[in-house]
Design an enzyme around this catalytic site. Structure first.
Site, PDB file in Angstrom:
ATOM      1  N   CYS A 117       0.829  -1.206   0.000  1.00 21.94           N
ATOM      2  CA  CYS A 117       0.000   0.000   0.000  1.00 21.94           C
ATOM      3  C   CYS A 117       0.862   1.254   0.000  1.00 21.94           C
ATOM      4  O   CYS A 117       1.298   1.708   1.059  1.00 21.94           O
ATOM      5  CB  CYS A 117      -0.932  -0.001   1.214  1.00 21.94           C
ATOM      6  SG  CYS A 117      -1.991   1.451   1.301  1.00 21.94           S
ATOM      7  N   CYS A 122      -0.392   4.277   1.889  1.00 21.22           N
ATOM      8  CA  CYS A 122      -0.123   4.249   3.338  1.00 21.22           C
ATOM      9  C   CYS A 122       1.365   4.462   3.637  1.00 21.22           C
ATOM     10  O   CYS A 122       1.723   5.132   4.608  1.00 21.22           O
ATOM     11  CB  CYS A 122      -0.495   2.903   3.956  1.00 21.22           C
ATOM     12  SG  CYS A 122      -1.923   2.084   3.258  1.00 21.22           S
ATOM     13  N   ASP A 123       2.264   3.878   2.852  1.00 24.33           N
ATOM     14  CA  ASP A 123       3.676   3.793   3.246  1.00 24.33           C
ATOM     15  C   ASP A 123       4.637   4.706   2.477  1.00 24.33           C
ATOM     16  O   ASP A 123       5.821   4.771   2.816  1.00 24.33           O
ATOM     17  CB  ASP A 123       4.179   2.340   3.073  1.00 24.33           C
ATOM     18  CG  ASP A 123       3.477   1.384   4.024  1.00 24.33           C
ATOM     19  OD1 ASP A 123       2.905   1.867   5.019  1.00 24.33           O
ATOM     20  OD2 ASP A 123       3.503   0.170   3.774  1.00 24.33           O
TER      21      ASP A 123
END
Ligand code: NDP
Length: 282
Positions: free
Chosen positions: A91, A94-95
């Site tokens: 992801c 997200c990261d």
């Protein structure tokens, strides 16, 4: 439970660790008397008025069921799983911020891969998409954004066939689909965007699933009638009366903790309405 820092769940201005968020949610439901059982469901019968759910020999019955079994990111299975969270991620949204000035790769040719590559350009030193075909399947508009972005390179007709690194990712091995030529490339980030596998095996003979195996609810099926369904119907109901769906097992599009939690709330309200309960304002 499997994620680390969650920065995009409203109400936590300094972020919260995934397992801590889960534990807070659990405490909150227990405060209202919810009984929680951690078990693996082995069989279901959801067709009749009374729904039956088995855990081995033990049988539970209910008038309504909410299915929220989630979806797992598809993996390449070339040894990258042991480096998840150590350079390998599923992801980028997200990261990406953890990959400032790093050499990164994205695998896939769908919208998720485009979105991941674009998210990474804000942080990483280099972003290369590795795709097994000679064209993307992503929407035209997303492809355009990617192909016009000078920071993104594309390795066409290539596959990742191996990874190297012990405590963190150091190298990936690629192979040309047609040329069969193998190459080792320095890599600090590898983002997999090759689709998800919804956990619907248990339901496949009983509830309508789409061609990728996602649970179909009225909200998804009746896009033309959405307004009517939203106002008067039970939008989260599946093809079986009294069975509702919520979260990633239904949603291939947004896949965020907050959207899953929101859909969980919708399904719970629909289940209450189905059971004839009173909800203020309705
Ligand atoms: P998709 O199924 O659309 O794409 C998966 C990609 O991964 C394909 O290009 C596929 O290759 C490739 N792939 C699959 N398995 C492998 C493998 N083993 N090795 C290498 N490559 C592999 O999934 P997405 O998650 O991208 O999208 C799911 C849905 O969500 C879509 O409907 C999409 O439109 C939507 N979405 C929309 C977004 C947006 O609009 N912003 C953002 C994210 C998702 P091949 O092409 O060869 O089959």
């Amino acid at each position: 439970m499997l994620t680390t820092e969650v920065e995009n769940f409203p109400g936590f201005s300094s972020g919260i660790m995934g397992p801590d968020l889960m534990s807070e949610m659990r405490k909150q439901t227990e405060k209202f008397g919810v009984e929680i059982k951690i078990e693996n469901v082995t069989k279901v019968d959801l067709k009749g008025k009374i729904k039956r759910v088995w855990v081995g020999e033990e049988e539970y019955s209910a008038k309504a069921v909410v299915v929220s079994t989630g979806a797992k990111p598809r993996m390449l299975k070339v040894g990258e799983e042991k480096l998840l969270g150590k350079g390998v991620s599923t992801c980028a949204v997200c990261d990406a911020a953890f990959f400032k000035e790093k050499t990164t790769f994205v695998v896939g040719g769908g919208d998720a891969a485009m979105e991941d590559a674009l998210a990474l350009t804000k942080f990483a030193k280099t972003v290369t998409i590795i795709h097994r075909k000679d064209k993307f399947r992503a929407s035209k508009i997303m492809q355009k954004k990617v192909l016009e972005n000078k920071k993104i390179k594309v390795l066409w007709e290539s596959e990742v066939v191996g990874v190297k690194g012990e405590s963190k990712l150091e190298m990936i091995k690629t192979r040309g689909v047609k040329t069969k030529k193998e190459e080792e490339l320095l890599a600090e980030g590898l983002f997999l965007a090759i689709g998800h596998l919804p956990a619907t095996d248990l339901f496949k003979d009983q509830l309508e699933l789409d061609k990728k195996g996602y649970l179909v609810t009225k909200m998804i099926r009746k896009t033309n009638d959405m307004r009517e369904e939203f106002v008067n119907g039970l939008p989260t109901e599946t093809s079986a009366k009294g069975v509702f769906g919520a979260g990633d097992v239904v949603d291939m599009r947004y896949r965020q903790a907050i959207t899953a939690a929101g859909m969980g709330c919708q399904a719970a309200l629909d289940a209450v309405k189905f059971l004839g309960g009173e909800i203020s304002g309705w």
